[in-house]
Design a protein around this motif. Structure first.
Motif, PDB file in Angstrom:
ATOM      1  N   TYR A  12       0.838  -1.031  -0.076  1.00  0.00           N
ATOM      2  CA  TYR A  12      -0.199   0.022   0.026  1.00  0.00           C
ATOM      3  C   TYR A  12       1.271   0.653  -0.737  1.00  0.00           C
ATOM      4  N   LYS A  13       0.807   1.571  -1.235  1.00  0.00           N
ATOM      5  CA  LYS A  13       2.124   3.268  -1.426  1.00  0.00           C
ATOM      6  C   LYS A  13       3.697   3.324  -0.711  1.00  0.00           C
ATOM      7  N   ARG A  14       4.376   2.351  -1.078  1.00  0.00           N
ATOM      8  CA  ARG A  14       5.257   2.305  -0.652  1.00  0.00           C
ATOM      9  C   ARG A  14       6.113   1.393  -1.239  1.00  0.00           C
ATOM     10  N   PRO A  15       6.339   1.841  -2.494  1.00  0.00           N
ATOM     11  CA  PRO A  15       7.118   1.786  -3.775  1.00  0.00           C
ATOM     12  C   PRO A  15       8.786   1.627  -3.016  1.00  0.00           C
ATOM     13  N   GLU A  16       8.751   3.024  -2.742  1.00  0.00           N
ATOM     14  CA  GLU A  16      10.794   2.509  -2.328  1.00  0.00           C
ATOM     15  C   GLU A  16      10.776   1.427  -1.730  1.00  0.00           C
ATOM     16  N   VAL A  17      10.011   1.438  -0.058  1.00  0.00           N
ATOM     17  CA  VAL A  17      10.112   0.169   0.383  1.00  0.00           C
ATOM     18  C   VAL A  17      10.240  -1.221  -0.317  1.00  0.00           C
ATOM     19  N   LEU A  18       8.951  -1.097  -1.519  1.00  0.00           N
ATOM     20  CA  LEU A  18       8.260  -2.824  -1.852  1.00  0.00           C
ATOM     21  C   LEU A  18      10.260  -2.489  -2.863  1.00  0.00           C
ATOM     22  N   ASN A  19      10.617  -1.713  -2.958  1.00  0.00           N
ATOM     23  CA  ASN A  19      11.733  -2.232  -3.752  1.00  0.00           C
ATOM     24  C   ASN A  19      12.675  -2.812  -3.419  1.00  0.00           C
ATOM     25  N   ARG A  20      13.098  -2.254  -2.221  1.00  0.00           N
ATOM     26  CA  ARG A  20      14.249  -3.097  -1.930  1.00  0.00           C
ATOM     27  C   ARG A  20      13.444  -4.523  -0.933  1.00  0.00           C
ATOM     28  N   THR A  21      12.248  -4.540  -0.494  1.00  0.00           N
ATOM     29  CA  THR A  21      12.399  -6.344  -0.535  1.00  0.00           C
ATOM     30  C   THR A  21      11.719  -6.718  -1.702  1.00  0.00           C
ATOM     31  N   LEU A  22      11.712  -6.738  -3.181  1.00  0.00           N
ATOM     32  CA  LEU A  22      11.568  -7.253  -4.613  1.00  0.00           C
ATOM     33  C   LEU A  22      13.629  -7.574  -4.906  1.00  0.00           C
ATOM     34  N   ALA A  23      14.107  -6.274  -4.144  1.00  0.00           N
ATOM     35  CA  ALA A  23      15.587  -6.427  -4.400  1.00  0.00           C
ATOM     36  C   ALA A  23      16.490  -7.712  -3.720  1.00  0.00           C
ATOM     37  N   SER A  24      16.179  -7.930  -2.461  1.00  0.00           N
ATOM     38  CA  SER A  24      16.035  -8.465  -2.069  1.00  0.00           C
ATOM     39  C   SER A  24      15.637 -10.220  -2.675  1.00  0.00           C
ATOM     40  N   PHE A  25      14.694 -10.338  -3.096  1.00  0.00           N
ATOM     41  CA  PHE A  25      13.418 -11.867  -3.465  1.00  0.00           C
ATOM     42  C   PHE A  25      15.062 -11.906  -4.795  1.00  0.00           C
ATOM     43  N   SER A  26      15.210 -11.031  -5.392  1.00  0.00           N
ATOM     44  CA  SER A  26      16.809 -11.179  -6.834  1.00  0.00           C
ATOM     45  C   SER A  26      17.687 -11.929  -6.553  1.00  0.00           C
ATOM     46  N   TRP A 125      17.421  -1.454  10.534  1.00  0.00           N
ATOM     47  CA  TRP A 125      17.225  -0.463  11.626  1.00  0.00           C
ATOM     48  C   TRP A 125      17.754   0.553  10.677  1.00  0.00           C
ATOM     49  N   PRO A 126      17.800   2.660  10.279  1.00  0.00           N
ATOM     50  CA  PRO A 126      17.529   2.854   9.774  1.00  0.00           C
ATOM     51  C   PRO A 126      18.922   3.877   9.574  1.00  0.00           C
ATOM     52  N   GLN A 221      12.028  -3.714   7.647  1.00  0.00           N
ATOM     53  CA  GLN A 221      13.347  -2.742   6.967  1.00  0.00           C
ATOM     54  C   GLN A 221      12.176  -1.125   8.203  1.00  0.00           C
ATOM     55  N   ILE A 222      13.161  -0.975   9.243  1.00  0.00           N
ATOM     56  CA  ILE A 222      12.362  -0.233  10.676  1.00  0.00           C
ATOM     57  C   ILE A 222      12.661   1.233   9.410  1.00  0.00           C
ATOM     58  N   ARG A 223      11.990   1.459   9.333  1.00  0.00           N
ATOM     59  CA  ARG A 223      11.812   2.826   8.982  1.00  0.00           C
ATOM     60  C   ARG A 223      12.558   4.417   9.597  1.00  0.00           C
ATOM     61  N   ARG A 224      12.992   5.372   9.039  1.00  0.00           N
ATOM     62  CA  ARG A 224      12.900   5.920  10.019  1.00  0.00           C
ATOM     63  C   ARG A 224      12.240   7.234  10.664  1.00  0.00           C
ATOM     64  N   GLU A 225      10.622   6.753   9.861  1.00  0.00           N
ATOM     65  CA  GLU A 225       9.462   7.513  10.250  1.00  0.00           C
ATOM     66  C   GLU A 225       8.991   7.202  12.051  1.00  0.00           C
ATOM     67  N   GLN A 226       9.383   5.427  12.271  1.00  0.00           N
ATOM     68  CA  GLN A 226       8.953   4.310  12.714  1.00  0.00           C
ATOM     69  C   GLN A 226       9.518   4.981  13.855  1.00  0.00           C
ATOM     70  N   MET A 227      10.527   5.715  13.992  1.00  0.00           N
ATOM     71  CA  MET A 227      11.535   5.559  14.931  1.00  0.00           C
ATOM     72  C   MET A 227      10.919   6.743  15.935  1.00  0.00           C
ATOM     73  N   ASP A 228      10.112   7.683  15.292  1.00  0.00           N
ATOM     74  CA  ASP A 228       9.518   9.227  15.924  1.00  0.00           C
ATOM     75  C   ASP A 228       8.430   9.023  16.886  1.00  0.00           C
ATOM     76  N   MET A 229       8.513   9.215  18.411  1.00  0.00           N
ATOM     77  CA  MET A 229       7.532   8.980  19.238  1.00  0.00           C
ATOM     78  C   MET A 229       5.857   9.449  18.454  1.00  0.00           C
ATOM     79  N   ARG A 230       5.388  10.253  17.682  1.00  0.00           N
ATOM     80  CA  ARG A 230       4.075  10.105  16.950  1.00  0.00           C
ATOM     81  C   ARG A 230       3.898   8.519  16.945  1.00  0.00           C
TER      82      ARG A 230
END
Length: 323
Positions: A12-26, A125-126, A221-230
């Motif tokens: 769902y609307k995470r093309p950059e994250v998905l790209n890294r996932t698919l790269a690992s599948f290769s 971790w990012p 893949q822990i993204r930087r925004e997931q380290m934000d306390m919000r």
């Protein structure tokens, strides 16, 4: 050629994250294990389609689009088309270890009488680790990390696999099991988490005990925004909401909420103020998570009482707890 494994994920609307996932599948080393990949776009997102089409040149991808909101709607869309003997369920934000599929397949062969399998999920971790520590026990639920150690064994003590790294024999779906659309991400800010857990609990009740395969490893893949306390606050709130969603309060209540939950909220609130003064980052983080989980639990029970929810005071209380 028969397909041994079908990998299934919703995105769902995470093309950059998905790209890294698919790269690992290769980079998967599957040896003689044959596999295909099913990606279901739950956002009708052009950027996602671009990423998938790029990797379709290197990966055996089937691309589907499910416009109806809900991760489980997306997963259910793909189920009839899966041909793999083993269906591997994962997320769009993992990094697969090269031997991931091979380990899942060989593990399933070692346990022929079992239908469900789970693997290890570790953090990617990012850059720097979080200020509360990469070994904090709450990281497991916050970031979907999972391990039972290094021994291959059946799950026990109410533990179950995590959705980013689990496998189910296709026979399970042929028996009529699917994913509950009322659980999981659905486009709303507050929703019931644990879509795979709800599915696995149904299987467990019917006698399907999962097997833990420690050598089948993926990274989250822990993204930087997931380290934000919000983000941590919102995630913790949803976790608490999930714990009490649809459940009647037990014991004595106050304003349609179990009294012990109000006590949890008060204690966590006091401890949050204390650790603003006392320099202990780990405990400060623990009570911050506890405070927001308590808020989520109270919100779930307030929302459950439809008669009480019509009162103006109750509506204001809901707004305060959610804010």
């Amino acid at each position: 050629m028969p397909i041994n494994i079908s990998i299934l994920l919703a995105t769902y609307k995470r093309p950059e994250v998905l790209n890294r996932t698919l790269a690992s599948f290769s980079s998967l080393h599957s040896d003689s294990v044959t596999w295909d990949l099913w990606v279901v776009d739950n956002a009708v997102d052009p950027s996602t389609e671009t990423v998938v089409k790029k990797w379709a040149e290197k990966l055996p991808i089937h691309y589907l689009v499910e416009p109806k909101a809900g991760k489980n709607n997306a997963l259910n869309l793909a189920l009839p088309g899966l041909k793999g003997q083993l269906v591997v369920l994962t997320d769009d934000d993992i990094i697969a270890s090269p031997a991931w599929l091979k380990q899942l397949w060989e593990g399933a062969q070692r346990w022929p009488d079992h239908m469900v399998f789970g693997g290890k999920i570790i953090a990617n971790w990012p850059g720097v680790a979080p200020f509360w520590g990469e070994d904090h026990p709450m990281n497991q639920s916050l970031f979907g990390l999972h391990s039972l150690g290094e021994k291959e064994m059946p799950y026990r003590d109410n533990l179950l696999p995590y959705g980013a790294n689990m496998a189910v024999r296709r026979e399970i779906f042929e028996k009529g099991y699917n994913f509950n659309p009322s659980v999981g991400p659905n486009g709303e800010k507050v929703y019931r988490m644990g879509s795979e857990t709800e599915f696995l609990k149904r299987l467990e009740r019917d006698g399907y005990i999962p097997i833990f395969l420690p050598k089948a490893v993926v990274e989250h893949q822990i993204r930087r925004e997931q380290m934000d306390m919000r983000w941590v606050a919102e995630r913790s709130f949803r976790s608490g909401f999930t714990d009490c969603a649809g459940a009647m309060p037990d014991g004595k209540t106050l304003l349609s909420v179990a009294r012990y939950l109000w006590r949890q909220l008060l204690v966590a609130l006091i401890m949050n103020y204390i650790y603003k003064i006392v320099p202990n980052k780990r405990k400060k983080f623990s009570y911050f998570v506890a405070l927001n989980r308590a808020r989520g639990k109270i919100y779930a029970q307030l929302s459950h009482d439809e008669a009480f929810s019509k009162k103006i005071f109750h509506k204001k209380l809901l707004k305060i707890i959610k804010a």
